[in-house]
Scaffold this motif. Structure first.
Motif, short mmCIF file in Angstrom:
data_model
loop_
_atom_site.label_atom_id
_atom_site.label_comp_id
_atom_site.label_asym_id
_atom_site.label_seq_id
_atom_site.Cartn_x
_atom_site.Cartn_y
_atom_site.Cartn_z
N GLU A 149 0.81 -1.22 0.00
CA GLU A 149 0.00 0.00 0.00
C GLU A 149 0.84 1.27 0.00
O GLU A 149 0.43 2.30 -0.54
N LYS A 150 2.03 1.23 0.63
CA LYS A 150 2.84 2.43 0.72
C LYS A 150 4.32 2.10 0.88
O LYS A 150 4.69 0.95 1.14
N ALA A 151 5.14 3.12 0.72
CA ALA A 151 6.59 2.94 0.80
C ALA A 151 7.03 2.70 2.24
O ALA A 151 6.33 3.07 3.20
N LEU A 152 8.21 2.11 2.40
CA LEU A 152 8.74 1.84 3.73
C LEU A 152 8.85 3.12 4.55
O LEU A 152 8.57 3.12 5.75
N ALA A 153 9.25 4.23 3.90
CA ALA A 153 9.42 5.50 4.61
C ALA A 153 8.12 5.98 5.23
O ALA A 153 8.13 6.73 6.22
N GLU A 154 6.99 5.55 4.68
CA GLU A 154 5.69 5.99 5.18
C GLU A 154 5.13 5.06 6.26
O GLU A 154 4.12 5.37 6.88
N ILE A 155 5.77 3.94 6.47
CA ILE A 155 5.32 2.97 7.47
C ILE A 155 5.99 3.27 8.80
O ILE A 155 7.20 3.50 8.86
N THR A 156 5.22 3.30 9.87
CA THR A 156 5.76 3.58 11.20
C THR A 156 5.74 2.31 12.05
O THR A 156 5.03 1.34 11.74
N VAL A 157 6.49 2.35 13.13
CA VAL A 157 6.48 1.24 14.08
C VAL A 157 5.07 1.07 14.65
O VAL A 157 4.61 -0.05 14.89
N ASN A 158 4.37 2.19 14.86
CA ASN A 158 3.00 2.11 15.36
C ASN A 158 2.10 1.35 14.39
O ASN A 158 1.22 0.59 14.81
N ASP A 159 2.30 1.57 13.08
CA ASP A 159 1.53 0.83 12.09
C ASP A 159 1.75 -0.68 12.27
O ASP A 159 0.80 -1.47 12.20
N LEU A 160 2.98 -1.04 12.51
CA LEU A 160 3.33 -2.46 12.64
C LEU A 160 2.78 -3.06 13.93
O LEU A 160 2.25 -4.17 13.93
N THR A 161 2.91 -2.32 15.03
CA THR A 161 2.43 -2.85 16.31
C THR A 161 0.91 -2.94 16.33
O THR A 161 0.34 -3.92 16.82
N GLN A 162 0.25 -1.93 15.81
CA GLN A 162 -1.22 -1.96 15.79
C GLN A 162 -1.73 -3.08 14.90
O GLN A 162 -2.68 -3.79 15.26
N GLY A 163 -1.11 -3.24 13.75
CA GLY A 163 -1.54 -4.29 12.85
C GLY A 163 -1.31 -5.68 13.42
O GLY A 163 -2.11 -6.59 13.20
N ALA A 164 -0.22 -5.84 14.16
CA ALA A 164 0.11 -7.15 14.74
C ALA A 164 -0.55 -7.37 16.09
O ALA A 164 -0.50 -8.48 16.64
N GLY A 165 -1.14 -6.30 16.65
CA GLY A 165 -1.80 -6.41 17.95
C GLY A 165 -0.83 -6.62 19.09
O GLY A 165 -1.11 -7.40 20.02
N ILE A 166 0.31 -5.92 19.05
CA ILE A 166 1.31 -6.05 20.11
C ILE A 166 1.73 -4.67 20.58
O ILE A 166 1.41 -3.66 19.95
N SER A 167 2.46 -4.62 21.69
CA SER A 167 2.96 -3.36 22.22
C SER A 167 4.28 -2.99 21.54
O SER A 167 4.92 -3.82 20.89
N ARG A 168 4.68 -1.72 21.71
CA ARG A 168 5.97 -1.28 21.15
C ARG A 168 7.13 -2.05 21.79
O ARG A 168 8.10 -2.39 21.12
N SER A 169 7.02 -2.30 23.10
CA SER A 169 8.09 -3.04 23.77
C SER A 169 8.22 -4.45 23.20
O SER A 169 9.33 -4.97 23.06
N SER A 170 7.07 -5.06 22.86
CA SER A 170 7.12 -6.39 22.25
C SER A 170 7.77 -6.32 20.88
O SER A 170 8.57 -7.19 20.51
N PHE A 171 7.45 -5.27 20.12
CA PHE A 171 8.06 -5.11 18.80
C PHE A 171 9.57 -5.05 18.92
O PHE A 171 10.29 -5.76 18.19
N TYR A 172 10.07 -4.23 19.82
CA TYR A 172 11.52 -4.04 19.94
C TYR A 172 12.22 -5.25 20.55
O TYR A 172 13.45 -5.33 20.52
N PHE A 173 11.44 -6.18 21.09
CA PHE A 173 12.04 -7.44 21.54
C PHE A 173 12.49 -8.26 20.34
O PHE A 173 13.49 -8.97 20.40
N TYR A 174 11.74 -8.15 19.23
CA TYR A 174 12.03 -8.94 18.03
C TYR A 174 12.85 -8.18 16.99
O TYR A 174 13.69 -8.78 16.31
N PHE A 175 12.61 -6.88 16.88
CA PHE A 175 13.30 -6.09 15.86
C PHE A 175 13.72 -4.75 16.44
O PHE A 175 12.98 -4.15 17.23
N ASP A 176 14.88 -4.25 16.05
CA ASP A 176 15.33 -2.97 16.58
C ASP A 176 14.87 -1.79 15.73
O ASP A 176 15.09 -0.64 16.11
#
Length: 211
Positions: free
Chosen positions: A35-62
């Motif tokens: 749908e959009k370029a990587l530059a337009e994607i935020t960590v919040n987009d990823l966490t909300q879509g995956a249904g996890i917290s930001r801390s959980s995201f950073y456990f797997y990816f920096d």
């Protein structure tokens, strides 16, 4: 008792919750890149879509760039699998080039947004550039070995060019063609024409004798 039953029955345990969360992040990122370029994607987009917290995201990816590197591994494995059909038998005969090229173009149609994001990101991400270069090198090694067998068997035109040089040229031709094709709306007629064109070009490039 449960573990003993699982062991004796030969059943394997399913993926852990951690595995599922990591997979969810990758799946969300894959979808967003359509749908959009990587530059337009935020960590919040990823966490909300995956249904996890930001801390959980950073456990797997920096970073989201690290997510793209993980997607590159997935996409690279798929590309290598499609090119893997370009092989030679014990007598050096090349397999069905038409099917191999058709499969490669299908991979690009399915994974185009991610592959295009990788192509853009390698210019600014040294880690991704090194990672993708390794994937590319392994793929070219596979193709070069097949070409070398065909050359030594007299099925393909003898070197020079060397097998690795031919693999580089063949891959560059297919990569650019697939990239441009993936930018266009789906068109079965155009795809079939491109497959035929690339097949003939590859046969002539390799100097196949048709044995």
């Amino acid at each position: 008792m449960t573990r003993a039953v699982e062991k004796s029955s030969g059943r394997r345990r399913g993926p852990s919750k951690g595995d599922l969360k990591e997979a969810a992040i990758l799946d969300v990122a894959w979808g967003l890149l359509t749908e959009k370029a990587l530059a337009e994607i935020t960590v919040n987009d990823l966490t909300q879509g995956a249904g996890i917290s930001r801390s959980s995201f950073y456990f797997y990816f920096d970073s989201k760039e690290a997510v793209l590197r993980a997607l590159a591994q997935r996409a690279g494995a798929e590309i290598r699998s499609s090119i893997g059909g370009f092989d030679t038998d014990a007598e050096g005969r090349v397999g069905d080039l038409h099917a191999v090229i058709a499969g490669y173009l299908r991979r690009w149609q399915e994974s185009g947004p991610v592959l295009r994001a990788i192509r853009l990101q390698v210019e600014s991400d040294p880690d991704l550039r090194e990672f993708w270069a390794q994937i590319r090198s392994e793929l070219l090694d596979d193709v070069a070995r097949s070409i070398d067998r065909a050359q030594r068997a007299g099925v393909a035109a003898a070197a020079p060019p060397a097998a690795r040089d031919l693999a580089e040229a063949l891959f560059a031709m297919m990569l650019e063609s697939a990239y441009q094709h993936s930018l266009q709306p789906a068109d079965r007629t155009a795809e079939l024409r491109l497959v035929e064109t690339l097949t003939v070009a590859a046969q002539r490039m390799l100097g196949l004798t048709g044995r």
